[in-house]
Design a protein around this motif. Sequence first.
Motif, PDB file in Angstrom:
ATOM      1  N   MET A 188      18.756  19.348  35.191  1.00 25.77           N
ATOM      2  CA  MET A 188      17.370  19.081  34.803  1.00 25.77           C
ATOM      3  C   MET A 188      17.174  17.613  34.433  1.00 25.77           C
ATOM      4  O   MET A 188      16.144  17.010  34.728  1.00 25.77           O
ATOM      5  CB  MET A 188      16.978  19.970  33.627  1.00 25.77           C
ATOM      6  CG  MET A 188      16.857  21.445  33.964  1.00 25.77           C
ATOM      7  SD  MET A 188      15.547  21.800  35.185  1.00 25.77           S
ATOM      8  CE  MET A 188      16.534  22.070  36.680  1.00 25.77           C
ATOM      9  N   TYR A 189      18.204  17.021  33.800  1.00 24.29           N
ATOM     10  CA  TYR A 189      18.093  15.613  33.448  1.00 24.29           C
ATOM     11  C   TYR A 189      18.093  14.739  34.707  1.00 24.29           C
ATOM     12  O   TYR A 189      17.335  13.764  34.795  1.00 24.29           O
ATOM     13  CB  TYR A 189      19.224  15.187  32.520  1.00 24.29           C
ATOM     14  CG  TYR A 189      19.118  13.734  32.123  1.00 24.29           C
ATOM     15  CD1 TYR A 189      18.304  13.351  31.068  1.00 24.29           C
ATOM     16  CD2 TYR A 189      19.811  12.748  32.821  1.00 24.29           C
ATOM     17  CE1 TYR A 189      18.177  12.019  30.714  1.00 24.29           C
ATOM     18  CE2 TYR A 189      19.689  11.416  32.476  1.00 24.29           C
ATOM     19  CZ  TYR A 189      18.872  11.052  31.418  1.00 24.29           C
ATOM     20  OH  TYR A 189      18.739   9.736  31.092  1.00 24.29           O
ATOM     21  N   LEU A 190      18.954  15.085  35.664  1.00 25.39           N
ATOM     22  CA  LEU A 190      19.009  14.293  36.895  1.00 25.39           C
ATOM     23  C   LEU A 190      17.695  14.370  37.663  1.00 25.39           C
ATOM     24  O   LEU A 190      17.319  13.414  38.351  1.00 25.39           O
ATOM     25  CB  LEU A 190      20.159  14.773  37.778  1.00 25.39           C
ATOM     26  CG  LEU A 190      21.555  14.309  37.367  1.00 25.39           C
ATOM     27  CD1 LEU A 190      22.612  14.987  38.223  1.00 25.39           C
ATOM     28  CD2 LEU A 190      21.674  12.799  37.467  1.00 25.39           C
ATOM     29  N   SER A 191      16.994  15.482  37.567  1.00 30.02           N
ATOM     30  CA  SER A 191      15.715  15.611  38.260  1.00 30.02           C
ATOM     31  C   SER A 191      14.586  14.979  37.454  1.00 30.02           C
ATOM     32  O   SER A 191      13.934  14.035  37.907  1.00 30.02           O
ATOM     33  CB  SER A 191      15.416  17.091  38.532  1.00 30.02           C
ATOM     34  OG  SER A 191      16.350  17.643  39.430  1.00 30.02           O
ATOM     35  N   ALA A 192      14.351  15.490  36.241  1.00 34.85           N
ATOM     36  CA  ALA A 192      13.252  14.980  35.422  1.00 34.85           C
ATOM     37  C   ALA A 192      13.514  13.547  34.962  1.00 34.85           C
ATOM     38  O   ALA A 192      12.607  12.707  34.961  1.00 34.85           O
ATOM     39  CB  ALA A 192      13.033  15.899  34.223  1.00 34.85           C
ATOM     40  N   GLY A 193      14.760  13.255  34.551  1.00 32.28           N
ATOM     41  CA  GLY A 193      15.084  11.902  34.104  1.00 32.28           C
ATOM     42  C   GLY A 193      14.950  10.875  35.214  1.00 32.28           C
ATOM     43  O   GLY A 193      14.473   9.757  34.984  1.00 32.28           O
ATOM     44  N   THR A 194      15.357  11.235  36.424  1.00 31.54           N
ATOM     45  CA  THR A 194      15.220  10.316  37.545  1.00 31.54           C
ATOM     46  C   THR A 194      13.753  10.090  37.877  1.00 31.54           C
ATOM     47  O   THR A 194      13.351   8.959  38.191  1.00 31.54           O
ATOM     48  CB  THR A 194      15.961  10.866  38.776  1.00 31.54           C
ATOM     49  OG1 THR A 194      17.336  11.050  38.458  1.00 31.54           O
ATOM     50  CG2 THR A 194      15.842   9.912  39.953  1.00 31.54           C
ATOM     51  N   CYS A 195      12.934  11.155  37.814  1.00 31.12           N
ATOM     52  CA  CYS A 195      11.493  10.992  38.061  1.00 31.12           C
ATOM     53  C   CYS A 195      10.875  10.045  37.042  1.00 31.12           C
ATOM     54  O   CYS A 195      10.034   9.198  37.388  1.00 31.12           O
ATOM     55  CB  CYS A 195      10.799  12.350  38.012  1.00 31.12           C
ATOM     56  SG  CYS A 195      11.156  13.416  39.412  1.00 31.12           S
ATOM     57  N   MET A 196      11.277  10.162  35.787  1.00 33.45           N
ATOM     58  CA  MET A 196      10.751   9.274  34.756  1.00 33.45           C
ATOM     59  C   MET A 196      11.208   7.827  34.995  1.00 33.45           C
ATOM     60  O   MET A 196      10.414   6.886  34.855  1.00 33.45           O
ATOM     61  CB  MET A 196      11.212   9.754  33.388  1.00 33.45           C
ATOM     62  CG  MET A 196      10.582   9.011  32.225  1.00 33.45           C
ATOM     63  SD  MET A 196      10.950   9.775  30.635  1.00 33.45           S
ATOM     64  CE  MET A 196      12.721   9.533  30.572  1.00 33.45           C
ATOM     65  N   ALA A 197      12.474   7.649  35.374  1.00 28.29           N
ATOM     66  CA  ALA A 197      12.971   6.300  35.650  1.00 28.29           C
ATOM     67  C   ALA A 197      12.256   5.698  36.866  1.00 28.29           C
ATOM     68  O   ALA A 197      11.938   4.495  36.876  1.00 28.29           O
ATOM     69  CB  ALA A 197      14.476   6.342  35.883  1.00 28.29           C
ATOM     70  N   LEU A 198      12.009   6.523  37.881  1.00 29.65           N
ATOM     71  CA  LEU A 198      11.291   6.032  39.063  1.00 29.65           C
ATOM     72  C   LEU A 198       9.871   5.611  38.709  1.00 29.65           C
ATOM     73  O   LEU A 198       9.335   4.645  39.254  1.00 29.65           O
ATOM     74  CB  LEU A 198      11.266   7.120  40.138  1.00 29.65           C
ATOM     75  CG  LEU A 198      12.591   7.412  40.832  1.00 29.65           C
ATOM     76  CD1 LEU A 198      12.484   8.670  41.686  1.00 29.65           C
ATOM     77  CD2 LEU A 198      13.021   6.227  41.696  1.00 29.65           C
ATOM     78  N   LEU A 199       9.258   6.345  37.783  1.00 30.75           N
ATOM     79  CA  LEU A 199       7.903   5.988  37.360  1.00 30.75           C
ATOM     80  C   LEU A 199       7.897   4.647  36.635  1.00 30.75           C
ATOM     81  O   LEU A 199       6.996   3.816  36.844  1.00 30.75           O
ATOM     82  CB  LEU A 199       7.359   7.104  36.466  1.00 30.75           C
ATOM     83  CG  LEU A 199       5.848   7.170  36.228  1.00 30.75           C
ATOM     84  CD1 LEU A 199       5.430   8.622  35.978  1.00 30.75           C
ATOM     85  CD2 LEU A 199       5.456   6.317  35.036  1.00 30.75           C
ATOM     86  N   ILE A 200       8.908   4.420  35.794  1.00 29.20           N
ATOM     87  CA  ILE A 200       9.014   3.135  35.091  1.00 29.20           C
ATOM     88  C   ILE A 200       9.222   2.000  36.083  1.00 29.20           C
ATOM     89  O   ILE A 200       8.567   0.943  36.012  1.00 29.20           O
ATOM     90  CB  ILE A 200      10.151   3.190  34.063  1.00 29.20           C
ATOM     91  CG1 ILE A 200       9.836   4.203  32.965  1.00 29.20           C
ATOM     92  CG2 ILE A 200      10.416   1.814  33.470  1.00 29.20           C
ATOM     93  CD1 ILE A 200      10.983   4.449  32.007  1.00 29.20           C
ATOM     94  N   ILE A 201      10.138   2.210  37.032  1.00 25.38           N
ATOM     95  CA  ILE A 201      10.442   1.167  38.020  1.00 25.38           C
ATOM     96  C   ILE A 201       9.235   0.912  38.915  1.00 25.38           C
ATOM     97  O   ILE A 201       8.868  -0.235  39.188  1.00 25.38           O
ATOM     98  CB  ILE A 201      11.668   1.580  38.855  1.00 25.38           C
ATOM     99  CG1 ILE A 201      12.916   1.604  37.972  1.00 25.38           C
ATOM    100  CG2 ILE A 201      11.866   0.633  40.035  1.00 25.38           C
ATOM    101  CD1 ILE A 201      14.086   2.319  38.602  1.00 25.38           C
ATOM    102  N   GLY A 202       8.608   2.009  39.385  1.00 24.62           N
ATOM    103  CA  GLY A 202       7.456   1.844  40.266  1.00 24.62           C
ATOM    104  C   GLY A 202       6.294   1.162  39.576  1.00 24.62           C
ATOM    105  O   GLY A 202       5.624   0.286  40.173  1.00 24.62           O
ATOM    106  N   GLY A 203       6.027   1.528  38.311  1.00 24.43           N
ATOM    107  CA  GLY A 203       4.921   0.898  37.591  1.00 24.43           C
ATOM    108  C   GLY A 203       5.161  -0.567  37.305  1.00 24.43           C
ATOM    109  O   GLY A 203       4.282  -1.426  37.519  1.00 24.43           O
ATOM    110  N   SER A 204       6.369  -0.894  36.826  1.00 23.14           N
ATOM    111  CA  SER A 204       6.677  -2.295  36.510  1.00 23.14           C
ATOM    112  C   SER A 204       6.723  -3.163  37.766  1.00 23.14           C
ATOM    113  O   SER A 204       6.281  -4.326  37.750  1.00 23.14           O
ATOM    114  CB  SER A 204       8.004  -2.383  35.756  1.00 23.14           C
ATOM    115  OG  SER A 204       9.048  -1.802  36.518  1.00 23.14           O
ATOM    116  N   THR A 205       7.238  -2.617  38.870  1.00 25.37           N
ATOM    117  CA  THR A 205       7.276  -3.381  40.124  1.00 25.37           C
ATOM    118  C   THR A 205       5.878  -3.557  40.696  1.00 25.37           C
ATOM    119  O   THR A 205       5.595  -4.580  41.341  1.00 25.37           O
ATOM    120  CB  THR A 205       8.193  -2.682  41.142  1.00 25.37           C
ATOM    121  OG1 THR A 205       9.449  -2.388  40.547  1.00 25.37           O
ATOM    122  CG2 THR A 205       8.416  -3.557  42.362  1.00 25.37           C
TER     123      THR A 205
END
Length: 571
Positions: A235-252
């Motif tokens: 669950m962490y690899l799925s939800a945590g990765t989605c959250m990290a992707l959102l941070i990276i996508g927003g900042s980029t």
Amino acid sequence: MRDRTDHAGSNPITPSSVRSPPSSALSSQLHSPSLSRSPLLHSPEHEHSTTKDTKQKTGHKITFSHTPPVVSAPPSQMHTPMVPGTPDRPVTMPPSGARTPMAYIRSRNLTPRFLTPLGSPLRKALHLTKLDPTDAWLPITESRNGNAYYAAFHTLCSGIGIQALVLPVAFTILGWAWGVIVLTLAFIWQLYTLYLLVNLHESSETGVRYSRYMQLANAAFGERLGKMLALFPIMYLSAGTCMALLIIGGSTSKIFFQVVCAANECKAETLTTVEWYLVFTCGAVLLSQLPNLNSIAGISLVGAITAVGYCTLIWIISVSEGRLPNVSYNPVRVGSDVSKVFDVLNALGIISFAFRGHNLILEIQATMPSSEKHPSTVPMWKGVKVSYTLIAMCLFPLAIGGYWAYGQMIPPSGGMLTALFAYHSQDVAKSVLALTSMLVIINALSSFQIYAMPIFDEMESVYVVRFKKPCPWWLRVIIRSFFGFFCFFLAVAIPFLASLAGLVGGVALPVTLVYPCLMWLKVKKPKVYSPIWWFNWVLVAVGMVLSALLIAAGVYVIIDNGIKFNFFEPE
């Protein structure tokens, strides 16, 4: 009706009244379904003997010859287990009194004639098709028309991402030699466990397809232990990765706007970081409305192309611009001996975190059709080989080329992407920088879809299991929108997640490197003390010890170096 009953009762059938046929076939095979089409049953001699020995029907009375016809069984049925007439299934006459093979079959409602004997390949193939009926209503298994190309798209999109850009940071601690050795060993190890997962997807003994990582873990360890070991990391690899992707996508996205505006000298005011997170979230939620995993194959293809594109573009630009002045390659190991050891372990965690996607392999393979003649293992492994060849062509140049270009000056947060804008924003054309940012944004949007799919599947399964019907479209929209904006909330609340790469690598390491070996031992049960048995147990032991050390090292580094816990204050 009374006449027929009386006649049947006055002529009971006893073993002594039936003579064995002059044939090598078993007497129990006289009523085998496949014998009803035997040419001997329709030969002139058979018709003559039957006509001579059988009386004509009069009224409702039916009489039969006490001499069974001469038949021969086909070779395929001579050793068939559990055929009618054996001690396991004795021959009994139907209440109707019918004694011809076809009437007997109709009265007993036996296996249809199109099925072959019990041990035949067709029966085994049909045995392999046992599926959970609710699978047809869930997004991962709703469509099973995937192929090797779809597998390559999904695997490449999920297996490479922004975490690969941090690999040179691990080299600053390990150095050239150990950095290359550890990266190579980790790549081989995770490729081996990937091979195990592909071959564990379906069982020829039970006919079950394990379409989700948790299903295989429950089957191998038991439901209670399986959830304890695998539920949180998955669950962490799925939800945590989605959250990290959102941070990276927003900042980029914010960086992309600044680059484009600086090139065009526009005076538009940029959005805040939180607002850029919200823009990216809206795009991710919109794409997440596609119904199932097969339907996002095109999005995964775009994600795979953009991932290979920005990884290749970043290391080529970094190498072509040359090494930075006063660059150093001496490993950074300062502080006490304990601190040095934990720094090394933290570097190992960064490398292990670079390999992701194992928690999605079974889900990707579940989108393929499978039979005994054409198992899903073959096209899946073809797709995996192609995708991981491309992944290796991206990871190794990134790690080696990035460390050569920046050395100890590589930024620990953001890695190669941050270094590109920090050191070459004035040397490289704005269009190239904008293109790199756009590729990162598109890849983050695409990767969000495949990593969110297991969460969507889990949430929708609650409704499907409870109400025994597929999830309506309006509820599916609500579920997926809720998850997307919940990730947005966590990204705003915990924006420092990227600084925990070493700790995350330790938590996720068993899913990638340990559990596949342990599940293979539990399910396949190789010969005890055989070389393959020892090999897998050694990997399990080393992986579990390494995971515990990485978690401890990640916590120690956070405490020792400090981390800015900027809750609800994204930069």
